[in-house]
Design a protein around this motif. Structure first.
Motif, PDB file in Angstrom:
ATOM      1  N   CYS A 176      24.255  49.045  43.824  1.00 39.46           N
ATOM      2  CA  CYS A 176      24.563  50.213  44.427  1.00 39.46           C
ATOM      3  C   CYS A 176      23.250  51.117  44.408  1.00 39.46           C
ATOM      4  O   CYS A 176      23.059  52.000  45.370  1.00 39.46           O
ATOM      5  N   THR A 177      22.495  51.212  43.148  1.00 39.54           N
ATOM      6  CA  THR A 177      21.346  52.096  43.194  1.00 39.54           C
ATOM      7  C   THR A 177      20.294  51.534  44.281  1.00 39.54           C
ATOM      8  O   THR A 177      19.877  52.271  44.897  1.00 39.54           O
ATOM      9  N   ALA A 178      19.987  50.305  44.473  1.00 40.62           N
ATOM     10  CA  ALA A 178      19.198  49.835  45.322  1.00 40.62           C
ATOM     11  C   ALA A 178      19.679  50.031  46.838  1.00 40.62           C
ATOM     12  O   ALA A 178      18.583  50.379  47.752  1.00 40.62           O
ATOM     13  N   LEU A 179      20.777  50.108  47.304  1.00 41.69           N
ATOM     14  CA  LEU A 179      21.298  50.264  48.580  1.00 41.69           C
ATOM     15  C   LEU A 179      21.399  51.812  48.813  1.00 41.69           C
ATOM     16  O   LEU A 179      22.024  52.251  49.742  1.00 41.69           O
ATOM     17  N   LYS A 180      21.208  52.526  47.804  1.00 42.88           N
ATOM     18  CA  LYS A 180      21.320  54.055  47.934  1.00 42.88           C
ATOM     19  C   LYS A 180      22.703  54.565  48.322  1.00 42.88           C
ATOM     20  O   LYS A 180      22.987  55.479  49.280  1.00 42.88           O
ATOM     21  N   LEU A 181      23.977  54.014  47.537  1.00 41.56           N
ATOM     22  CA  LEU A 181      25.095  54.267  47.903  1.00 41.56           C
ATOM     23  C   LEU A 181      25.456  55.489  47.336  1.00 41.56           C
ATOM     24  O   LEU A 181      25.638  55.669  46.026  1.00 41.56           O
ATOM     25  N   ASP A 182      26.233  56.395  47.911  1.00 38.27           N
ATOM     26  CA  ASP A 182      26.904  57.771  47.435  1.00 38.27           C
ATOM     27  C   ASP A 182      28.251  57.150  46.930  1.00 38.27           C
ATOM     28  O   ASP A 182      28.868  57.821  46.110  1.00 38.27           O
ATOM     29  N   GLY A 183      28.927  56.088  47.721  1.00 35.85           N
ATOM     30  CA  GLY A 183      30.173  55.668  47.255  1.00 35.85           C
ATOM     31  C   GLY A 183      30.344  54.347  47.418  1.00 35.85           C
ATOM     32  O   GLY A 183      29.689  53.655  48.122  1.00 35.85           O
ATOM     33  N   LEU A 184      31.314  53.567  46.575  1.00 38.04           N
ATOM     34  CA  LEU A 184      31.492  52.199  46.721  1.00 38.04           C
ATOM     35  C   LEU A 184      33.114  52.158  46.747  1.00 38.04           C
ATOM     36  O   LEU A 184      33.898  52.480  45.879  1.00 38.04           O
ATOM     37  N   VAL A 185      33.654  51.483  47.706  1.00 37.09           N
ATOM     38  CA  VAL A 185      35.189  51.527  47.895  1.00 37.09           C
ATOM     39  C   VAL A 185      35.532  49.890  47.758  1.00 37.09           C
ATOM     40  O   VAL A 185      34.876  49.173  48.529  1.00 37.09           O
ATOM     41  N   ILE A 186      36.442  49.986  46.872  1.00 37.28           N
ATOM     42  CA  ILE A 186      36.869  48.407  46.643  1.00 37.28           C
ATOM     43  C   ILE A 186      38.391  48.419  46.806  1.00 37.28           C
ATOM     44  O   ILE A 186      39.389  48.878  46.702  1.00 37.28           O
ATOM     45  N   ILE A 187      38.380  47.290  47.879  1.00 34.94           N
ATOM     46  CA  ILE A 187      39.856  47.083  48.440  1.00 34.94           C
ATOM     47  C   ILE A 187      40.388  45.785  47.635  1.00 34.94           C
ATOM     48  O   ILE A 187      39.933  44.579  47.672  1.00 34.94           O
ATOM     49  N   GLY A 188      41.647  46.177  46.928  1.00 33.45           N
ATOM     50  CA  GLY A 188      42.103  44.982  46.210  1.00 33.45           C
ATOM     51  C   GLY A 188      43.427  45.253  45.383  1.00 33.45           C
ATOM     52  O   GLY A 188      43.942  46.165  45.606  1.00 33.45           O
ATOM     53  N   GLY A 189      43.931  44.263  44.463  1.00 33.06           N
ATOM     54  CA  GLY A 189      45.288  44.470  43.809  1.00 33.06           C
ATOM     55  C   GLY A 189      45.040  45.103  42.276  1.00 33.06           C
ATOM     56  O   GLY A 189      43.896  45.931  41.915  1.00 33.06           O
ATOM     57  N   VAL A 190      45.775  44.677  41.395  1.00 37.16           N
ATOM     58  CA  VAL A 190      45.699  45.246  40.104  1.00 37.16           C
ATOM     59  C   VAL A 190      44.334  44.753  39.187  1.00 37.16           C
ATOM     60  O   VAL A 190      43.803  45.692  38.505  1.00 37.16           O
ATOM     61  N   THR A 191      43.966  43.470  39.431  1.00 38.64           N
ATOM     62  CA  THR A 191      42.691  43.165  38.707  1.00 38.64           C
ATOM     63  C   THR A 191      41.703  43.763  39.300  1.00 38.64           C
ATOM     64  O   THR A 191      40.729  44.427  38.670  1.00 38.64           O
ATOM     65  N   SER A 192      41.465  43.953  40.621  1.00 41.09           N
ATOM     66  CA  SER A 192      40.283  44.514  41.313  1.00 41.09           C
ATOM     67  C   SER A 192      40.182  46.103  41.064  1.00 41.09           C
ATOM     68  O   SER A 192      39.239  46.590  40.819  1.00 41.09           O
ATOM     69  N   ASN A 193      41.187  46.864  40.898  1.00 42.31           N
ATOM     70  CA  ASN A 193      41.157  47.990  40.768  1.00 42.31           C
ATOM     71  C   ASN A 193      40.972  48.655  39.385  1.00 42.31           C
ATOM     72  O   ASN A 193      40.538  49.275  38.846  1.00 42.31           O
ATOM     73  N   THR A 194      41.420  47.394  38.238  1.00 42.20           N
ATOM     74  CA  THR A 194      40.979  47.762  36.883  1.00 42.20           C
ATOM     75  C   THR A 194      39.469  47.429  36.696  1.00 42.20           C
ATOM     76  O   THR A 194      38.816  48.223  36.084  1.00 42.20           O
ATOM     77  N   ASP A 195      38.766  46.755  37.683  1.00 43.37           N
ATOM     78  CA  ASP A 195      37.571  46.501  37.617  1.00 43.37           C
ATOM     79  C   ASP A 195      36.663  47.603  38.280  1.00 43.37           C
ATOM     80  O   ASP A 195      35.622  48.237  37.671  1.00 43.37           O
ATOM     81  N   ALA A 196      37.425  48.303  39.343  1.00 44.33           N
ATOM     82  CA  ALA A 196      36.955  49.281  39.809  1.00 44.33           C
ATOM     83  C   ALA A 196      36.863  50.531  38.919  1.00 44.33           C
ATOM     84  O   ALA A 196      35.753  51.493  38.784  1.00 44.33           O
TER      85      ALA A 196
END
Length: 617
Positions: A176-196
């Protein structure tokens, strides 16, 4: 291969028509001005775990709810955001594909470009592993052209996704730092959103400028809580499955000689099976939550089905359709215990061919009792969330095998005098999850994509995009954002007398509520479904006409709109402050004190851990 992602694809005439459909936006998301009202600091549903969640997520726990407002709303303390500098946002699919996922990206892209044409949306190729390796493609109108309102995740692809270990979280932060991201959107279910949520906390602690946003997308329908009414993909999956089930029902009624055992994809919970039952009216459904609550054994389930078969035979009916959720096998107490032993041995490095000899005596006896094909499937290494590989365990064939054996036994003993029992088995899941998304899922996903942009415009981190009041038309949907930590619970595990452990805070799959209105509707109709063959065929997925706007039965019968009620409560409290202030009469003050004391006492009891432990969401 990366070269296959984001390329224009061949479309049928129907697919081409679907790419021209433009989802509607609620009034609160229209225009370039973002109006956001912040509520009180959020808590967690289970107060007993609040201190653990707070300790684990000190930077992101207790953040306020956010409500996005329409231009005509009169809220004095709303934050008005009119300036939108260009931002860089990354988006990735994390977890199993679910119909409608592409529309989240489309909605996010459109919102970013409306707010500032110079903003950039980067699609992460290949899920979380693509994030670690910084593999991206810029999302443009040309890239989106053949993916609008289309199924699958093939625009960006996915892997066996998780962002959990320290190494993975650090790799994500480096990317995220290398790509200079202001935001990261994670599309997924319970496990993925826990990781988010964990990613958002780590980023906040490290002062990484990237804000992390989660989106509830899973065909299982199990990411449900007070803030999330349903998930993108659930509506489509249930409609497609229901037509397939209904076709089988018609076939059963035509031939009048087969019992169809149909296992439905949906992981540990039974939401898909319940919804499909209410749409298609098969003869039986066995919900995992019922089995778990009643501690039904394999013998109990076999007897229950055999008794139903025998009762129908007495009415000269030798056909039927029985639905089973794929998570049923883990809800059968003795099989669950057996799986725990097997998984423990597998993790200790014991080879599959030596497992049987190292099981406890009772587990070994059960293992040897099961048919060889089931024994082989139970030996598969567990998933990353420690569950069995449910899609690979043919529970429908196991139950059909046991029922056939019991019916033959009854026939031999003379207690059953009907025709020979014949079973045909199916597993429905892969056939539906790549489907064109329903109109509802197209709209819902597109709106969630817009909300993600609003969340980033408000500089929020560790939030999930939410929409409530979903059973009503789009122009009445309430759009907001809730901290992911407010949806977390902490599980307590017992390991024998006097021994217990506390799990990590996480989003856990919400089971079917056996006290809810959807289950009550099933209970009221179960006997008619069983005996009367009132099969119902909703037909193929509809994109136009009277069936296009139909929504899931389980969504429509429940009275949710949690966020709307929170706003209504705040309005009442504001009215009390307006009426009861210095200078009001003694009678008004006494009435307010008396009423508030009663309300406080009641809410204190209802909010206690002992009371919450007795209720389901």
């Amino acid at each position: 291969m990366d070269s296959d992602y984001g390329i224009s694809r061949e479309l049928s005439d129907l697919q081409k028509i679907r790419t021209t459909y433009q989802p509607e936006l609620p009034p609160c998301l229209q225009g370039t001005t973002v109006r956001v009202e912040f509520g009180d600091a959020s808590a967690t549903m289970d107060p007993s775990g609040a201190h653990i969640i707070n300790r684990t997520f000190p930077h992101t726990y207790g953040q306020p709810l956010a409500h996005f407002l329409r231009a005509t709303a009169k809220v004095s303390d709303a934050q008005i955001i009119t300036e939108h500098p260009p931002i860089r946002v990354g988006v990735l699919f994390c977890g199993r594909q679910s119909p409608g996922g592409h529309n989240v990206i489309w909605g996010l892209h459109d919102a970013l470009k409306i707010h500032n044409p110079n903003s950039t949306l980067l699609g992460i190729l290949g899920g979380s592993e693509g994030l670690f390796e910084q593999r991206t493609v810029e999302i443009t109108d040309d890239v989106l052209a053949t993916y609008k309102n289309q199924g699958g995740y093939d625009m960006l692809g996915r892997t066996k996704d998780q962002i959990r270990t320290t190494e993975q979280v650090n790799a994500a932060m480096v990317a995220c730092t290398a790509l200079k991201l202001d935001g990261l959107v994670i599309i997924g279910g319970v496990t993925s959103n826990t990781d988010a949520a964990q990613l958002a906390e780590t980023f906040a602690e490290a002062k990484c400028p990237t804000k992390v946003v989660g989106v509830p997308v899973t065909l299982n329908g199990d990411l449900k809580n007070q803030f999330v009414e349903t998930n993108v993909g659930f509506d489509t999956i249930c409609k497609v499955n229901s037509q397939l089930i209904s076709n089988v029902c018609t076939d059963a009624l035509s031939a009048e000689k087969y019992y169809y055992f149909i296992r439905l994809m949906g992981r540990r919970t039974s939401h898909v099976a319940l919804e499909c039952t209410l749409q298609s009216h098969p003869n039986m459904v066995i919900l995992g939550e019922e089995v778990s609550a009643s501690k039904l054994t394999l013998f109990d389930l076999t007897k229950q089905i055999c008794d139903a078969v025998q009762a129908r035979a007495e009415q000269d009916k030798y056909h039927g359709v029985i639905l089973l959720p794929e998570g049923l096998i883990e809800n059968i107490p003795e099989v669950y215990a057996l799986l725990k032993e097997i998984h423990g041995l597998l993790k200790d490095g014991v080879s599959m061919n030596k497992i049987s000899s190292q099981l406890s005596p009772w587990a070994s006896a059960l293992f040897e009792f099961l048919p060889p094909f089931i024994r082989k499937q139970l030996l598969l290494f567990p998933e990353s969330d420690d569950s069995a590989q449910l899609s690979q365990i043919e529970t429908e064939k196991l139950l059909a095998h046991l029922v056939e054996a019991e019916m033959n036994k009854r026939m031999k003993e003379g207690t059953y005098r009907g025709k020979k029992f014949n079973a045909i088995c199916h597993f429905f899941g892969y056939q539906a999850r790549g489907s064109l998304p329903s109109k509802f899922d197209c709209d819902y996903a597109y709106v969630l994509g817009h909300i993600c942009c609003h969340i980033l415009a408000a500089s929020l981190n560790g939030y999930m995009a939410t929409v409530t009041n979903l059973k009503n038309p789009v122009n009445k949907w309430r759009c907001g954002a809730a901290p992911i930590t407010a949806m977390m619970t902490v599980k307590h595990y017992n390991h024998g007398p006097g021994a217990s452990s506390i799990g990590k805070p996480a989003l856990h799959p919400a089971p079917v509520d056996l006290k809810g209105k959807a289950y009550e509707l099933l209970s009221q109709n179960a006997s008619k479904f069983l005996m009367d063959d009132i099969y119902r065929n909703p037909g193929p997925l509809q994109f136009d006409g009277p069936g296009a706007d139909a929504k899931a039965v389980t969504l429509c019968v429940e009275d949710q709109d949690y966020m709307g009620r929170i706003k209504k409560l705040r309005e009442y409290l504001d009215k009390v402050r307006t009426i009861v202030k210095p200078g009001c009469s003694q009678d008004v003050l006494k009435a307010a004190l008396s009423a508030m004391a009663s309300v406080t006492d009641i809410l204190s009891v209802m909010s206690s851990p002992s009371h919450i432990g007795q209720t389901n969401f």
